[in-house]
Design a protein around this motif. Structure first.
Motif, short mmCIF file in Angstrom:
data_model
loop_
_atom_site.label_atom_id
_atom_site.label_comp_id
_atom_site.label_asym_id
_atom_site.label_seq_id
_atom_site.Cartn_x
_atom_site.Cartn_y
_atom_site.Cartn_z
N LYS A 148 -27.37 28.59 -37.54
CA LYS A 148 -27.18 29.65 -38.53
C LYS A 148 -26.72 29.01 -39.83
O LYS A 148 -25.59 28.54 -39.95
N VAL A 149 -27.60 29.00 -40.79
CA VAL A 149 -27.38 28.25 -42.02
C VAL A 149 -26.19 28.78 -42.82
O VAL A 149 -25.39 28.00 -43.34
N PHE A 150 -26.05 30.11 -42.92
CA PHE A 150 -25.01 30.66 -43.78
C PHE A 150 -23.62 30.27 -43.28
O PHE A 150 -22.76 29.86 -44.07
N LEU A 151 -23.40 30.36 -42.00
CA LEU A 151 -22.08 30.00 -41.45
C LEU A 151 -21.80 28.52 -41.65
O LEU A 151 -20.70 28.12 -42.03
N LEU A 152 -22.80 27.69 -41.38
CA LEU A 152 -22.59 26.25 -41.50
C LEU A 152 -22.47 25.80 -42.95
O LEU A 152 -21.75 24.85 -43.25
N SER A 153 -23.17 26.49 -43.86
CA SER A 153 -23.06 26.10 -45.27
C SER A 153 -21.66 26.39 -45.80
O SER A 153 -21.15 25.66 -46.67
N LYS A 154 -21.02 27.45 -45.29
CA LYS A 154 -19.64 27.73 -45.70
C LYS A 154 -18.69 26.65 -45.16
O LYS A 154 -17.77 26.21 -45.86
N THR A 155 -18.94 26.25 -43.92
CA THR A 155 -18.13 25.17 -43.35
C THR A 155 -18.29 23.90 -44.16
O THR A 155 -17.31 23.21 -44.48
N TYR A 156 -19.53 23.58 -44.52
CA TYR A 156 -19.79 22.38 -45.30
C TYR A 156 -19.14 22.46 -46.68
O TYR A 156 -18.51 21.50 -47.14
N SER A 157 -19.28 23.59 -47.33
CA SER A 157 -18.73 23.76 -48.68
C SER A 157 -17.21 23.57 -48.68
O SER A 157 -16.66 22.88 -49.54
N TYR A 158 -16.55 24.17 -47.70
CA TYR A 158 -15.09 24.06 -47.64
C TYR A 158 -14.67 22.63 -47.28
O TYR A 158 -13.73 22.08 -47.87
N THR A 159 -15.37 22.04 -46.32
CA THR A 159 -15.06 20.67 -45.91
C THR A 159 -15.20 19.70 -47.07
O THR A 159 -14.34 18.83 -47.30
N PHE A 160 -16.30 19.86 -47.81
CA PHE A 160 -16.52 18.97 -48.94
C PHE A 160 -15.45 19.17 -50.01
O PHE A 160 -14.95 18.21 -50.60
N GLY A 161 -15.08 20.44 -50.26
CA GLY A 161 -14.04 20.70 -51.24
C GLY A 161 -12.72 20.05 -50.87
O GLY A 161 -12.04 19.47 -51.71
N CYS A 162 -12.36 20.14 -49.59
CA CYS A 162 -11.11 19.52 -49.14
C CYS A 162 -11.14 18.01 -49.34
O CYS A 162 -10.14 17.40 -49.74
N ASN A 163 -12.28 17.41 -49.06
CA ASN A 163 -12.40 15.96 -49.20
C ASN A 163 -12.36 15.55 -50.66
O ASN A 163 -11.59 14.65 -51.05
N SER B 255 -21.53 39.01 -53.18
CA SER B 255 -22.68 38.12 -53.25
C SER B 255 -23.59 38.46 -52.06
O SER B 255 -23.17 39.11 -51.11
N PRO B 256 -24.84 38.02 -52.10
CA PRO B 256 -25.76 38.34 -51.01
C PRO B 256 -25.49 37.48 -49.78
O PRO B 256 -25.02 36.35 -49.89
N PHE B 257 -25.80 38.02 -48.62
CA PHE B 257 -25.73 37.21 -47.40
C PHE B 257 -26.74 37.75 -46.39
O PHE B 257 -27.00 38.95 -46.32
N PRO B 258 -27.35 36.84 -45.62
CA PRO B 258 -28.31 37.26 -44.61
C PRO B 258 -27.59 37.99 -43.48
O PRO B 258 -26.55 37.52 -43.00
N ALA B 259 -28.14 39.12 -43.06
CA ALA B 259 -27.45 39.98 -42.10
C ALA B 259 -27.09 39.26 -40.80
O ALA B 259 -26.05 39.54 -40.20
N ASN B 260 -27.93 38.32 -40.39
CA ASN B 260 -27.68 37.61 -39.13
C ASN B 260 -27.40 36.12 -39.33
O ASN B 260 -27.53 35.33 -38.40
N GLY B 261 -27.03 35.75 -40.55
CA GLY B 261 -26.61 34.37 -40.81
C GLY B 261 -27.71 33.38 -41.09
O GLY B 261 -27.47 32.19 -41.20
N LEU B 262 -28.98 33.82 -41.23
CA LEU B 262 -30.15 32.97 -41.42
C LEU B 262 -30.29 31.94 -40.29
O LEU B 262 -29.97 30.76 -40.44
#
Length: 477
Positions: A174-189, A461-468
């Motif tokens: 599910k791209v949307f969930l993982l992209s949020k994880t990636y975005s936050y992880t990268f920000g922390c780093n 903001s927009p988001f895919p109903a099932n997380g893409l």
């Protein structure tokens, strides 16, 4: 008895004064040539129609309908309990972008103030002051291209690591969930050099809860998303303070880890106290979190949806990949070669903008396009008056990255990052991170949507109903 008569007389005078003041106030207001429009229902205004348009996946329809009915330049509505003037089209966007502090000033809806102020442990005025200082001082230095160039290898390495951990082991993700994880992880780093996966996961939980609540109905009862967001915001503030205090101790004890090159280190070089530093870090994370995850999600969605787009992006990215030695990281020159890929990202942001716009407050009466905006009224600029407007983008529902080739769209029509003096200072940061991530996805997998007709829902903001959900096929390169 005389005392009673005196009190009654004073009460009568005060009452008359009140009614005379109210009479003159409303008489003056009635003489003003206010924008055409509708205040909608008592209390809720037009909020129901606005939310309904978002749930149906067409938030732009709310604005375009009123532009056609009232005025293509500016119209009146009532949203989130506030009388509001919506400034439309490129001229309206430019007017608000370039008249900050002259006619309009910063304004946050009360429910957002509540969440953000708890997280930052600040007053409303302090939040506004800190936002201005952050934009004018540290961020321009940190986000200028010369400073960002050195972070491209880190972006590339983190994208590879994220895909190896969260994509490679699976046939579907599910791209949307993982992209949020990636975005936050990268920000922390990048911001704080926090790399421990367990610590990041623990901090991400309340942060995600807080951000989710920002787009929920502002009902602060136990168990509601907004109530959970308020509680989570306190934890977010505590987490950031703990990170800042730990780094401060490392500096005071002259530990080797104190010399890490990140924005936290730059902040602590100054004379600010730890609380101020924590607030700035939270502000940056809030500013980038949804923008990056939404842009990444819908860029991947559109690449998967259109084979001819996928083929051009794939060829562009593979040409860059083949020019690299084994293990060699991406660099600034590589990013500059990703011209078509960036057009695809921009077209994705036109159709699925990560941010809908922002609000301001009139700090004085002023006139625009022959109508008066009274002091205290709220103003709103939004991507939805231009991004899908056929006047500025012919066949607006068509996905066409070529719109951004050459000179691209007219000024102030494509505004996912704002514009003018109010242009988001993180635009270049977003471009580098999104392109680095897309490069790694496209050169590692062929992918397709499991549900090509997945519904898109809009809140802030927009988001895919099932997380893409996408199906992955590893490439043999």
């Amino acid at each position: 008895m005389n005392r009673i008569f005196l009190d009654l007389a004073l009460l009568g005078i005060a009452t008359l004064a009140f009614f005379f003041s109210a009479f003159f106030f409303f008489s003056k207001r009635n003489k003003l040539n206010l924008p055409a429009g509708s205040a909608g229902w008592p209390i809720i205004g037009e909020m129901w129609e606005y939310l309904k348009a978002g749930r149906l996946g067409a938030p732009h329809s709310f604005f375009l309908k009123r532009m056609a009915s009232y005025s293509p330049a500016v119209f009146r509505t009532k949203l989130i309990g506030q009388d509001m003037a919506v400034f439309c089209g490129p001229a309206g966007n430019k007017f608000l972008f370039t008249n900050e502090h002259k006619y309009v000033g910063l304004w946050l809806p009360k429910h957002l103030q509540k969440v953000v102020i708890f997280a930052l442990d600040s007053s409303k005025e302090a939040v506004e002051k800190e936002a201005m200082e952050l934009r004018s001082n540290l961020l321009p230095e940190f986000l200028r291209p010369e400073a960002l160039k050195e972070y491209i290898p880190l972006m590339d390495a983190m994208a590879k690591d994220h895909l190896d951990q969260h994509w490679v082991p699976y046939n579907e993700v599910k791209v949307f969930l993982l992209s949020k994880t990636y975005s936050y992880t990268f920000g922390c780093n990048l911001l704080m050099s926090v790399t421990d996966p367990k610590q990041i996961a623990r901090m991400h939980g309340p942060f995600k809860e807080m951000v989710t609540g920002l787009s929920s109905l502002p009902i602060n009862f136990p168990g509601t998303p907004f109530n959970r967001a308020v509680k989570a915001s306190r934890i977010v503030g505590e987490d950031m303070m703990a990170v800042v205090k730990q780094r401060r101790r490392e500096i005071m004890e002259n530990q080797e880890t104190a010399n890490r090159k990140d924005i936290l280190g730059k902040l602590l070089e100054g004379s600010e106290d730890d609380g101020m530093v924590a607030k700035r870090i939270i502000g940056f994370l809030l500013g980038s979190y949804h923008t990056l995850s939404t842009a990444i999600t819908f860029t991947i969605s559109h690449i998967a949806q259109y084979p001819h787009v996928y083929e051009r992006v794939f060829q562009e990215q593979m040409e860059i990949a083949r020019s690299k030695a084994a293990g060699e990281a991406l660099n600034w020159q590589d990013i500059q070669k990703m011209k078509y890929s960036w057009c695809v990202v921009c077209e994705s942001m036109r159709l699925m903008p990560p941010s809908k716009g922002s609000f301001r407050q009139a700090i004085t009466d002023f006139t625009y396009e022959g109508v008066t905006i009274p002091k205290g009224w709220k103003t709103h600029w939004t991507v939805h008056t231009t991004h899908r407007n056929p006047k500025y983008f012919p066949e607006p529902e068509k996905f066409d990255p070529s719109r951004f080739e050459g000179k691209g769209p007219a000024p102030y029509t494509f505004v996912p990052f704002g514009g003018g003096p109010r242009m988001c200072p993180g635009r270049e940061y977003a471009r580098l991170e999104i392109l680095s991530f897309i490069h790694n996805v496209v050169t590692k997998f062929k992918f397709s949507k499991v549900d090509p007709n997945e519904k898109v829902i809009y809140r802030n903001s927009p988001f895919p109903a099932n997380g893409l959900l996408i199906r992955l096929e590893p490439l043999g390169n």
